[in-house]
Design an enzyme around this catalytic site. Structure first.
Site, PDB file in Angstrom:
ATOM      1  N   GLU A  84       0.814  -1.219   0.000  1.00 52.00           N
ATOM      2  CA  GLU A  84       0.000   0.000   0.000  1.00 52.00           C
ATOM      3  C   GLU A  84       0.847   1.269   0.000  1.00 52.00           C
ATOM      4  O   GLU A  84       0.465   2.278   0.579  1.00 52.00           O
ATOM      5  CB  GLU A  84      -0.950   0.007   1.216  1.00 52.00           C
ATOM      6  CG  GLU A  84      -1.988  -1.095   1.172  1.00 52.00           C
ATOM      7  CD  GLU A  84      -3.101  -0.911   2.201  1.00 52.00           C
ATOM      8  OE1 GLU A  84      -2.892  -0.207   3.206  1.00 52.00           O
ATOM      9  OE2 GLU A  84      -4.182  -1.479   1.986  1.00 52.00           O
TER      10      GLU A  84
ATOM     11  N   GLU B   4      -7.065  -7.329  -1.134  1.00 50.92           N
ATOM     12  CA  GLU B   4      -7.711  -7.256   0.183  1.00 50.92           C
ATOM     13  C   GLU B   4      -9.173  -6.893   0.003  1.00 50.92           C
ATOM     14  O   GLU B   4      -9.518  -5.737  -0.197  1.00 50.92           O
ATOM     15  CB  GLU B   4      -7.024  -6.210   1.083  1.00 50.92           C
ATOM     16  CG  GLU B   4      -5.662  -6.641   1.565  1.00 50.92           C
ATOM     17  CD  GLU B   4      -5.050  -5.694   2.597  1.00 50.92           C
ATOM     18  OE1 GLU B   4      -5.782  -4.836   3.139  1.00 50.92           O
ATOM     19  OE2 GLU B   4      -3.837  -5.815   2.836  1.00 50.92           O
TER      20      GLU B   4
END
Ligand SMILES: *[C@@H]1O[C@H](CO)[C@@H](O)[C@H](O)[C@H]1NC(C)=O
Ligand SMILES: *[C@@H]1O[C@H](CO)[C@@H](O)[C@H](O)[C@H]1NC(C)=O
Ligand SMILES: *[C@@H]1O[C@H](CO)[C@@H](O)[C@H](O)[C@H]1NC(C)=O
Ligand SMILES: *[C@@H]1O[C@H](CO)[C@@H](O)[C@H](O)[C@H]1NC(C)=O
Ligand SMILES: *[C@@H]1O[C@H](CO)[C@@H](O)[C@H](O)[C@H]1NC(C)=O
Ligand SMILES: *[C@@H]1O[C@H](CO)[C@@H](O)[C@H](O)[C@H]1NC(C)=O
Ligand SMILES: *[C@@H]1O[C@H](CO)[C@@H](O)[C@H](O)[C@H]1NC(C)=O
Ligand SMILES: *[C@@H]1O[C@H](CO)[C@@H](O)[C@H](O)[C@H]1NC(C)=O
Ligand SMILES: *[C@@H]1O[C@H](CO)[C@@H](O)[C@H](O)[C@H]1NC(C)=O
Length: 825
Positions: free
Chosen positions: A186, A255
């Site tokens: 991320e 995710e």
């Protein structure tokens, strides 16, 4: 370097050939195009689920993975937890539940693939995002940017992990189960704050990863500008609008947040199964082919592994497998059905032509066609109104915020809003009707030295950030003494003001506790604590105990966020209109890292905690110990710590994690109830447990327990009442079966039997599990008496049809269903 890596390569090649000859696992080719991952050249749909090995026990792994497979998953995803493996620089720990190689092999034995997200920054609501704190303390280091010191350490650890995996031949290219690997994590979310160096760093990450030659693709999640050949992937509650940055990258969701984490003082997040299924179906409707659930099993933040600050010990995540590994129904079953339907049309979805019909008002039909066969998705993204759509002359009704999947474009096989799986209501059962008669002994934490003599391990002339102590303990004493003259002391209006960082602060003046202050997940910073204190003339001893509750794990430069007491620390004295402020920040400060009881390992079963008289209640800084017998059977065991304040608990020397049952969750917003799955999810929505302890139950894995006597030890920091502490088993208390017309309802009380049927109806049943009621229409035959046949059985199946229940007088457009509520015992 070059020579040895060549030898490595040759050895690898030879062993691959030998493996092939032995008929054992042979190399699998993993590649991809813009449509999907390809395994041995074939495009595939992959359902994956996150299970983090340190959040359960080695004994739990096989069962968790087996259940994941039965739930329709193809792969298990895990991060690698750097700070757990390298707690001290170049000293490694891969023992017990840190044996990630064993975890991967366990997945392999179940025949599933593995997605290995190395990071090694992982976020994960894990302490410091997985970074070892010693890293922060290396001279000249800057984390997550083009800094030589950092890059060397990151490369060193990443290489170590890759080498360990290669050694065991666990990459698919070596015949192993690992089909994908991830570098960084991320970073795109925070890259901007690192300026140009951010971009250079992510390019370096890509080059470094590629140089490790793992033979399977690398991914970078939330990295819009991922350099080729890195695949950028999506994380979020929904990802149907996501498009990768390269025509050759498939649309992947690393995710899929099917729930959320919890912080001390927060409610239980709960995301309805209907909405999770909606997100998945929308993703596959719009060309997605890889979906990983975060988390499939969330588990427990044992010890001091929780991040934050303020992440709870439970990391249940409202996942399909709950914290203890039991099926969380209906989420588990509703998703399993979805996986089965999508797997059944894998070829069509990955090779078919795609066309879309727009009906307006957020209604679309997507048709996949392959060699004369077609599959359809009918989606209605309107969150309030059901839709009617006509396709090839037939009318279909699509409930608001749902997707229907028709594998043959004729018959609806699945609708995300129609749950045909039972709801299981889990309860914590006590073997002794809740009478907890543990015999406790106790002793106080030794405070004398830290409260009266200020000599600690280290001294400075300023206030230290707690991270300089390498995070080997939650606790750090800040001690100083101050000589006060008459002019300041003769005021009766004096106070101490401490600028902390909002974890926990305990203030002691001249040996007496004068107050404590703590924060919350959303407001952890700049917590100024001011309390009235009567100082005395002459020497005063100030001892401030700072306790961290998990180090920050996310955000740009999160690693630099202050911990402990950044100061200033001031004495404020007011007399009449005059205020004198005395800043103690530049005083001689002495530090004591950790607490004596921890140094003495009082948490070990053999420790001496032996005072048995005058058991203190609501006494801070107190150690308690008791002996107990493990609950019988195989069901998960939990400790009920209601009545305690804050601290840490151990069973037979194993840390259950931090506890804090006295921290109550906030009240429920109107948003939370009644829960409507329709519309975009946010963690506030549908939350439960309002105004209850944010965590009352603490998992005691069966492998922590002995058959005979067991020891529980508590370190109570705030003050609490241990006499209410007890142990329970988690069992299915009641179940609510549901099946839409012409489907078969399955009702099951795993490990127990149906003892009574409380409600049954076929027709338009309203309400939810626990408060069902008949709606506008019902069947001719009495459903309740028909369902009596389930009583006494562990499981039963009943067809939800008019053939069984007789005709109904339901109007058109009502989805008839059979609904049953039964008690298990
Ligand atoms: C990591 O660094 C150590 C020295 O601190 C070195 O001995 C080791 O070879 C390095 N490991 C890798 C995989 O580069
Ligand atoms: C949902 O449907 C209602 C009623 O038809 C309409 O008023 C509303 O604008 C729609 N919302 C969206 C987002 O399409
Ligand atoms: C419907 O499909 C069109 C074309 O693919 C797309 O642009 C639009 O966003 C879709 N809308 C919804 C609500 O799915
Ligand atoms: C997809 O559509 C193209 C153009 O209409 C056609 O040539 C091709 O055969 C189709 N492919 C499949 C798999 O149906
Ligand atoms: C098309 O569907 C039929 C019937 O379900 C099936 O037997 C056949 O294998 C399918 N063909 C392809 C190319 O998927
Ligand atoms: C005590 O001092 C504070 C300022 O330090 C002032 O705000 C407060 O009003 C004073 N209280 C009394 C009772 O004088
Ligand atoms: C308290 O500390 C924080 C963090 O160092 C700092 O940003 C803030 O300005 C300080 N507040 C006061 C009132 O000194
Ligand atoms: C425990 O003691 C603290 C002060 O030491 C007091 O504020 C608190 O009310 C007490 N709690 C209970 C439950 O007795
Ligand atoms: C269920 O089956 C009956 C009998 O075959 C049929 O009339 C009815 O339409 C079916 N209902 C649904 C919802 O499929």
């Amino acid at each position: 370097m070059t020579i040895s890596s060549r030898i490595c390569f040759i050895t690898l090649f030879i062993s691959a050939v030998i493996l092939g000859l032995n008929g054992r696992a042979s190399a699998v080719d993993v590649s991809h195009d813009g449509r999907a991952l390809k395994i041995d050249g074939e495009r595939r749909i992959i359902f994956s689920g996150s299970i983090h090995y340190p959040r359960s026990t080695t004994q739990m792994w096989p069962d968790l993975i087996k259940k994941a497979k039965e739930g329709g998953l193809d792969a298990i995803e895990t991060y690698i937890f750097w700070n757990a493996h390298e707690p001290v620089r170049r000293q490694y720990d891969f023992s017990g539940n840190l044996d990630f190689i064993k975890f991967i092999k366990t997945v392999q034995n179940e025949g599933l693939y593995v997605v290995l997200r190395i990071g090694p920054y992982v976020c994960a609501e894990w302490n410091y995002g997985g970074f070892p704190v010693w890293l922060h303390n290396m001279p000249g280091i800057e984390l997550r940017t083009t800094n030589e010191v950092f890059m060397n350490e990151m490369q060193n650890f990443t290489t170590l992990i890759v080498d360990m995996v290669k050694e065991e031949k666990l990459f698919a290219s070596q015949g192993g189960p690992i089909i994908l690997s991830q570098i960084e994590n991320e970073y795109g979310n925070v890259m901007q704050s690192y300026g140009d160096a951010g971009k250079a760093y992510i390019n370096w990450c890509a080059t470094m990863a590629e140089s490790l030659n793992i033979g399977v693709p690398w991914i970078m999640c939330q990295q819009d500008d991922a350099p080729q050949p890195m695949i950028n992937t999506c994380n979020g509650f929904y990802c149907h609008d996501f498009e990768p940055n390269n025509a050759n990258s498939p649309k992947m969701w690393t995710e899929n947040w099917l729930g959320w984490f919890k912080a001390w003082g927060n409610k239980n997040p709960s995301r309805p199964a209907e909405d999770v299924a909606f997100g998945v179906a929308r993703f596959f409707q719009t060309g997605g082919t890889f979906n990983n659930y975060y988390m499939y099993h969330g588990g427990t933040n044992f010890g001091r592994t929780a991040g934050g600050p303020y992440i709870t010990t439970t990391y249940d995540y409202d996942a399909p497998l709950n914290e203890y590994g039991s099926l969380s129904q209906p989420k588990y079953g509703h998703l399993k059905e979805l996986h089965d339907v999508l797997h059944s049309i894998e070829k069509i979805l990955t090779y078919g032509n795609i066309s879309t019909i727009q009906y307006g008002n957020s209604v679309n039909a997507t048709i996949y066609s392959y060699k004369g066969n077609s599959s359809c998705f009918f989606s209605n993204q309107n969150s309030t109104s059901d839709a009617r759509l006509k396709y090839e002359g037939v009318e279909y009704i699509i409930p608001a915020w749902s997707v229907s999947i028709l594998p043959d474009c004729k018959k609806e096989a699945y609708n995300t809003a129609k749950v045909n799986t039972q709801t299981s209501v889990m309860v914590k059962k006590s073997d002794d009707d809740g009478v907890n008669n543990l015999q406790w002994s106790w002793r106080g934490e030794e405070l004398l030295k830290t409260l009266h003599f200020e000599k600690g391990q280290v001294s400075t002339n300023h206030l230290l950030d707690q991270k300089v102590m390498n995070d080997v303990s939650d606790y750090l004493w800040y001690m100083t003494s101050v000589d006060l003259k008459h002019d300041i002391v003769h005021s009766h209006n004096m106070s101490l003001r401490v600028n902390g960082t909002g974890h926990v602060l305990h203030v002691y003046i001249n040996g007496k506790h004068v107050g404590s202050k703590w924060g919350a997940y959303d407001t952890p910073d700049g917590n100024v604590y001011q309390t009235k204190v009567q100082f005395k003339k002459g020497r005063n001893q100030i001892s401030l105990l700072s306790a961290t509750v998990g180090l920050k794990n996310y955000g740009s430069h999160f690693d630099l966020v202050k911990t402990g007491l950044p100061g200033p620390v001031e004495i404020i004295s007011t007399l009449d209109d005059e205020t004198i402020t005395k800043d103690l920040s530049g005083h001689r400060w002495s530090y004591q890292n950790g607490l004596r009881g921890f140094d003495k390992k009082l948490f070990n079963p053999t420790s001496t905690i032996s005072r048995s008289n005058n058991l203190p209640i609501n006494r801070s800084m107190t150690w308690y110990k008791a002996t107990f017998k493990a609950p019988l059977g195989e069901e998960p065991v939990v400790a009920d710590l209601l009545g305690l304040g804050k601290g840490e608990a151990w069973v037979n020397g194993h840390s259950l994690g931090r506890y804090w049952p006295s921290y109550l969750a906030g009240s429920c917003s109107d948003d939370a109830k009644p829960c409507d799955y329709r519309g975009k999810y946010s963690p506030e929505k549908c939350a439960t447990g309002c105004e209850e302890p944010s965590q009352r139950w603490y998992h005691v894995p069966r492998s922590f327990l002995n058959e005979g006597d067991n020891e529980i030890v508590l370190f109570e920091e705030f003050g609490g009442n241990p006499t209410r502490v007890g142990f329970r088993r988690e069992v299915v208390g009641s179940v609510c079966g549901t099946a839409y017309e012409n489907r078969t309802m399955e009702l099951s009380c795993p490990g127990r039997t149906v003892s009574a049927v409380r409600f049954a109806g076929f027709g338009d049943v309203r309400g939810s599990c626990g408060n069902f009621r008949k709606g506008s229409c019902t069947s001719k035959n009495d459903a309740l008496s028909i369902l009596q046949e389930c009583v006494g059985k562990e499981r039963c199946r009943v067809e939800a049809s008019e053939g069984v229940f007789g005709s109904t007088d339901c109007e058109d457009g009502i989805w008839k269903r059979l609904v049953v509520e039964a008690i298990c015992s």
